[in-house]
Design a protein around this motif. Structure first.
Motif, mmCIF file in Angstrom:
data_model
loop_
_atom_site.group_PDB
_atom_site.id
_atom_site.type_symbol
_atom_site.label_atom_id
_atom_site.label_comp_id
_atom_site.label_asym_id
_atom_site.label_seq_id
_atom_site.Cartn_x
_atom_site.Cartn_y
_atom_site.Cartn_z
ATOM 1 N N GLY A 96 0.785 -1.238 -0.155
ATOM 2 C CA GLY A 96 0.058 -0.006 0.018
ATOM 3 C C GLY A 96 0.853 1.330 -0.023
ATOM 4 O O GLY A 96 -0.005 2.426 0.092
ATOM 5 N N ALA A 97 2.221 1.180 -0.091
ATOM 6 C CA ALA A 97 3.036 2.532 0.030
ATOM 7 C C ALA A 97 2.520 3.348 -0.999
ATOM 8 O O ALA A 97 2.739 4.360 -0.953
ATOM 9 N N CYS A 98 2.424 2.797 -2.239
ATOM 10 C CA CYS A 98 2.314 3.517 -3.531
ATOM 11 C C CYS A 98 0.916 4.241 -3.570
ATOM 12 O O CYS A 98 0.927 5.547 -3.904
ATOM 13 N N THR A 99 -0.010 3.801 -2.756
ATOM 14 C CA THR A 99 -1.314 4.450 -2.514
ATOM 15 C C THR A 99 -1.077 5.702 -1.595
ATOM 16 O O THR A 99 -1.904 6.673 -1.815
ATOM 17 N N ALA A 100 -0.334 5.332 -0.683
ATOM 18 C CA ALA A 100 -0.109 6.578 0.282
ATOM 19 C C ALA A 100 0.637 7.694 -0.122
ATOM 20 O O ALA A 100 0.190 8.622 0.157
ATOM 21 N N VAL A 101 1.620 7.335 -1.054
ATOM 22 C CA VAL A 101 2.382 8.571 -1.412
ATOM 23 C C VAL A 101 1.876 9.254 -2.764
ATOM 24 O O VAL A 101 2.186 10.146 -3.096
ATOM 25 N N CYS A 102 0.989 8.354 -3.405
ATOM 26 C CA CYS A 102 0.404 8.878 -4.633
ATOM 27 C C CYS A 102 -0.857 8.373 -5.087
ATOM 28 O O CYS A 102 -1.055 7.629 -5.874
ATOM 29 N N PRO A 103 -1.788 8.835 -4.203
ATOM 30 C CA PRO A 103 -3.139 8.414 -4.518
ATOM 31 C C PRO A 103 -3.799 9.074 -5.731
ATOM 32 O O PRO A 103 -4.581 8.255 -6.197
ATOM 33 N N ASP A 104 -3.140 9.888 -6.337
ATOM 34 C CA ASP A 104 -3.587 10.194 -7.722
ATOM 35 C C ASP A 104 -3.566 9.346 -8.704
ATOM 36 O O ASP A 104 -4.482 9.511 -9.778
ATOM 37 N N TYR A 105 -2.442 8.427 -8.541
ATOM 38 C CA TYR A 105 -2.220 7.389 -9.666
ATOM 39 C C TYR A 105 -2.646 6.034 -9.256
ATOM 40 O O TYR A 105 -2.429 5.225 -10.274
ATOM 41 N N PHE A 106 -2.489 5.641 -7.817
ATOM 42 C CA PHE A 106 -2.586 4.503 -7.620
ATOM 43 C C PHE A 106 -3.796 4.303 -6.616
ATOM 44 O O PHE A 106 -4.082 5.060 -5.837
ATOM 45 N N ASP A 107 -4.152 2.908 -6.556
ATOM 46 C CA ASP A 107 -5.514 2.581 -6.055
ATOM 47 C C ASP A 107 -4.945 1.085 -5.528
ATOM 48 O O ASP A 107 -4.477 0.560 -6.406
ATOM 49 N N MET A 108 -5.636 0.615 -4.452
ATOM 50 C CA MET A 108 -5.868 -0.666 -4.309
ATOM 51 C C MET A 108 -6.893 -1.481 -5.025
ATOM 52 O O MET A 108 -8.013 -0.970 -5.066
ATOM 53 N N ASP A 109 -6.593 -2.551 -5.599
ATOM 54 C CA ASP A 109 -7.196 -3.245 -6.338
ATOM 55 C C ASP A 109 -8.364 -4.313 -5.430
ATOM 56 O O ASP A 109 -7.836 -4.657 -4.216
ATOM 57 N N GLU A 110 -9.140 -4.890 -6.108
ATOM 58 C CA GLU A 110 -9.905 -5.972 -5.252
ATOM 59 C C GLU A 110 -9.069 -7.186 -4.863
ATOM 60 O O GLU A 110 -9.554 -7.849 -3.604
ATOM 61 N N ASP A 111 -8.195 -7.468 -5.639
ATOM 62 C CA ASP A 111 -7.193 -8.722 -5.349
ATOM 63 C C ASP A 111 -6.053 -8.204 -4.146
ATOM 64 O O ASP A 111 -5.332 -9.267 -3.842
ATOM 65 N N GLY A 112 -6.273 -7.051 -3.486
ATOM 66 C CA GLY A 112 -5.445 -6.592 -2.645
ATOM 67 C C GLY A 112 -4.070 -6.407 -2.936
ATOM 68 O O GLY A 112 -3.244 -5.860 -2.292
ATOM 69 N N LYS A 113 -3.991 -6.111 -4.423
ATOM 70 C CA LYS A 113 -2.830 -5.596 -4.865
ATOM 71 C C LYS A 113 -3.201 -4.229 -5.429
ATOM 72 O O LYS A 113 -4.182 -3.546 -5.531
ATOM 73 N N ALA A 114 -1.927 -3.384 -5.837
ATOM 74 C CA ALA A 114 -2.171 -2.099 -6.424
ATOM 75 C C ALA A 114 -2.902 -2.152 -7.725
ATOM 76 O O ALA A 114 -2.566 -3.022 -8.344
ATOM 77 N N LYS A 115 -3.311 -1.214 -8.114
ATOM 78 C CA LYS A 115 -3.728 -0.937 -9.652
ATOM 79 C C LYS A 115 -3.373 0.619 -9.856
ATOM 80 O O LYS A 115 -3.469 1.468 -8.983
ATOM 81 N N VAL A 116 -3.145 0.639 -11.264
ATOM 82 C CA VAL A 116 -2.574 2.093 -11.597
ATOM 83 C C VAL A 116 -3.774 2.493 -12.123
ATOM 84 O O VAL A 116 -4.670 2.159 -12.814
#
Ligand code: F3S
Length: 65
Positions: free
Chosen positions: A17-37
């Protein structure tokens, strides 16, 4: 006008989840528990490089087009 491309290797992502924390504009968490762009092709690099640098497993790459 697109200048940068964000790529995410889902096989490497451990869902920290670090990517969504530092960059919520471009990253989100997907239903599979992984990040999505949210937006793969961007004209403003914005926080995407920080996400690339922050990911502990190097699952993110931001390349200039
Ligand atoms: Fe996954 Fe890396 Fe983000 S492990 S949740 S892509 S910081």
């Amino acid at each position: 006008m697109t200048k940068f491309k964000i790529e995410l290797d889902k096989k490497k992502c451990i869902g920290c989840g670090a990517c969504t924390a530092v960059c919520p504009d471009y990253f989100d968490m997907d239903e599979d528990g992984k990040a999505k762009v949210k937006k793969q092709l961007i004209s403003d690099i914005g926080c995407s490089k920080q996400a690339e640098d922050t990911c502990p497993v190097n699952a993110i790459s931001v390349t200039e087009q």
